[in-house]
Design an enzyme around this catalytic site. Structure first.
Site, PDB file in Angstrom:
ATOM      1  N   LYS A  92      15.281   5.893  -3.425  1.00  0.00           N
ATOM      2  CA  LYS A  92      15.401   6.091  -4.877  1.00  0.00           C
ATOM      3  C   LYS A  92      14.274   6.989  -5.360  1.00  0.00           C
ATOM      4  O   LYS A  92      13.327   7.269  -4.655  1.00  0.00           O
ATOM      5  CB  LYS A  92      15.335   4.756  -5.629  1.00  0.00           C
ATOM      6  CG  LYS A  92      16.347   3.719  -5.201  1.00  0.00           C
ATOM      7  CD  LYS A  92      17.761   4.098  -5.544  1.00  0.00           C
ATOM      8  CE  LYS A  92      18.740   3.040  -5.033  1.00  0.00           C
ATOM      9  NZ  LYS A  92      20.086   3.544  -4.912  1.00  0.00           N
ATOM     10  N   SER A 104      23.885   7.537  -3.187  1.00  0.00           N
ATOM     11  CA  SER A 104      23.131   7.307  -4.426  1.00  0.00           C
ATOM     12  C   SER A 104      22.119   8.402  -4.739  1.00  0.00           C
ATOM     13  O   SER A 104      21.672   8.508  -5.873  1.00  0.00           O
ATOM     14  CB  SER A 104      22.421   5.957  -4.383  1.00  0.00           C
ATOM     15  OG  SER A 104      21.314   5.992  -3.519  1.00  0.00           O
TER      16      SER A 104
END
Length: 177
Positions: free
Chosen positions: A82, A39
């Site tokens: 993230k 990700s």
């Protein structure tokens, strides 16, 4: 025998101080984190080892562009990595492969220019909420899926990548994002 006992006690004292120190650092200041998943590619890859600073956010708020480790809001036993995109009180919108904060497009120098993203409805962030996204927007389970992230889910900010050795790097807040 007395000399041996004194030497043993000295060694035991050093070991106890070391173990307690390591425990305190690991529990309250910083801890290692291993990236698992794609990700955050191309900036972080599976197998990267990072040092996560757990103390900074006790003294200040996260900054847009910082890379954070957080608890998965849908499964608290999992941790994600993230990037902070939206800050408390802001409105976030993804449209036409671009991210807008309060109607202004943000310049995301850390992702490829040709990245493709699905459009989202606007997200209104409360005063304790952040919006986070993975850098690999096509393969990231992030705020676009689960919604705004409460600050208490953020574990800490990534400070150092120490493995692989060829990619050792320190991280500071991204400016002008």
């Amino acid at each position: 025998m007395k000399q041996f006992l004194l030497s043993f006690l000295e060694i035991l004292e050093v070991v106890i101080v070391a173990v307690v120190s390591i425990y305190l650092v690991y529990s309250f200041i910083a801890q290692p984190f291993k990236v698992d998943g794609k990700s955050m590619e191309p900036n972080f890859s599976t197998g990267d080892y990072l040092i996560v600073d757990e103390i900074t956010y006790r003294f200040r708020e996260p900054v847009r562009g910082e890379v954070v480790v957080l608890r998965n809001p849908t499964n608290e036993t999992e941790f994600f990595i993230k990037r902070v995109i939206g800050l408390p009180g802001e409105q976030i919108l993804v449209s036409d492969n671009k991210v807008f904060v309060d109607g202004q497009r943000i310049d995301e120098i850390y992702i490829p220019e040709d990245i493709s993203m699905s459009d989202t409805p606007p997200f209104e962030l409360a005063e304790t909420e952040f919006f986070v996204m993975g850098d690999n927007r096509q393969s990231s389970f992030d705020s676009r899926n689960w919604g705004p992230l409460e600050k208490n889910k953020i574990v800490g900010v990534v400070r150092i990548r120490f493995w692989p050795f060829g990619d050792v790097e320190t991280y500071k807040p991204v400016e002008n994002v």
